[in-house]
Motif scaffolding. Structure first.
Motif, PDB file in Angstrom:
ATOM      1  N   ASP A  53      33.185  35.082  33.472  1.00 46.56           N
ATOM      2  CA  ASP A  53      33.351  34.708  34.874  1.00 46.56           C
ATOM      3  C   ASP A  53      34.831  34.782  35.249  1.00 46.56           C
ATOM      4  O   ASP A  53      35.685  34.249  34.540  1.00 46.56           O
ATOM      5  N   ASP A  54      35.137  35.456  36.366  1.00 46.36           N
ATOM      6  CA  ASP A  54      36.532  35.640  36.780  1.00 46.36           C
ATOM      7  C   ASP A  54      37.247  34.311  37.036  1.00 46.36           C
ATOM      8  O   ASP A  54      38.414  34.148  36.677  1.00 46.36           O
ATOM      9  N   ASN A  55      36.562  33.356  37.676  1.00 46.07           N
ATOM     10  CA  ASN A  55      37.186  32.060  37.964  1.00 46.07           C
ATOM     11  C   ASN A  55      37.464  31.279  36.680  1.00 46.07           C
ATOM     12  O   ASN A  55      38.519  30.667  36.535  1.00 46.07           O
ATOM     13  N   CYS A  56      36.528  31.299  35.753  1.00 45.34           N
ATOM     14  CA  CYS A  56      36.731  30.599  34.478  1.00 45.34           C
ATOM     15  C   CYS A  56      37.842  31.269  33.675  1.00 45.34           C
ATOM     16  O   CYS A  56      38.660  30.589  33.053  1.00 45.34           O
TER      17      CYS A  56
ATOM     18  N   ALA B  68      40.420  32.788  34.923  1.00 43.39           N
ATOM     19  CA  ALA B  68      41.671  32.370  35.566  1.00 43.39           C
ATOM     20  C   ALA B  68      42.059  30.960  35.127  1.00 43.39           C
ATOM     21  O   ALA B  68      43.244  30.683  34.876  1.00 43.39           O
ATOM     22  N   MET B  69      41.077  30.055  35.009  1.00 47.43           N
ATOM     23  CA  MET B  69      41.362  28.690  34.555  1.00 47.43           C
ATOM     24  C   MET B  69      41.856  28.688  33.111  1.00 47.43           C
ATOM     25  O   MET B  69      42.820  27.989  32.779  1.00 47.43           O
TER      26      MET B  69
ATOM     27  N   SER C  96      45.359  30.035  32.999  1.00 46.70           N
ATOM     28  CA  SER C  96      46.285  29.046  33.579  1.00 46.70           C
ATOM     29  C   SER C  96      46.561  27.924  32.587  1.00 46.70           C
ATOM     30  O   SER C  96      47.694  27.438  32.502  1.00 46.70           O
TER      31      SER C  96
END
Length: 155
Positions: free
Chosen positions: A117-120, A122-123, A126
């Protein structure tokens, strides 16, 4: 001689102190601090496709073996990293948003945490940036698997 004096002043848990004996009232046993010894290592966090790779490396063969054994025993547990400065937690990253995989290397271990997942992703990346910034600023980073520390790093 100083060792003897220190032992005289120390009270053991569950024993009565002079003050409690004088008053005739028992006191609560003192709590012992929870301490654990973990191998010291050097840690490198790099971004990879879908997440990060955390490489923990030890120069000392005994420390390396201990870390690899701890990683093997705790494999499958939740992976987290904690950065501490002056005994206070500055940052704690629980890598619950990705799939973590441990691989043994010649001089340590490599923890890879990735997500499709792209959002995961990114997290996760980060978190890696935050951890590297903390370590570069003087924090001690402790890697834990299943809540058990397996190694710590001072950059």
């Amino acid at each position: 001689m100083t060792t003897t004096m220190m032992m005289d002043r120390m009270t053991m848990p569950g024993t009565m102190t002079n003050q409690s004996m004088a008053s005739g009232m028992p006191t609560m046993p003192q709590m012992m601090p929870n301490m654990v010894m973990v191998p010291r290592c050097s840690m490198k966090i790099v971004k990879c496709e879908g997440g990060i790779k955390i490489m923990a490396m030890c120069d000392d063969p005994t420390a390396c073996t201990m870390m690899q054994n701890l990683c093997t025993m705790m494999a499958g547990g939740m992976c987290s990293l904690c950065c501490m400065m002056n005994g206070m937690m500055v940052c704690c990253c629980n890598l619950t948003m990705g799939a973590c995989k441990l691989e043994m290397m010649n001089n340590g271990c490599c923890l890879t945490c990735t997500s499709g997942d792209d959002n995961c992703c990114a997290m996760i990346q980060s978190c890696g940036d935050c951890l590297m910034t903390c370590m570069e600023s003087g924090c001690c980073c402790c890697m834990m698997i299943g809540g058990t520390p397996v190694c710590c790093c001072m950059c």
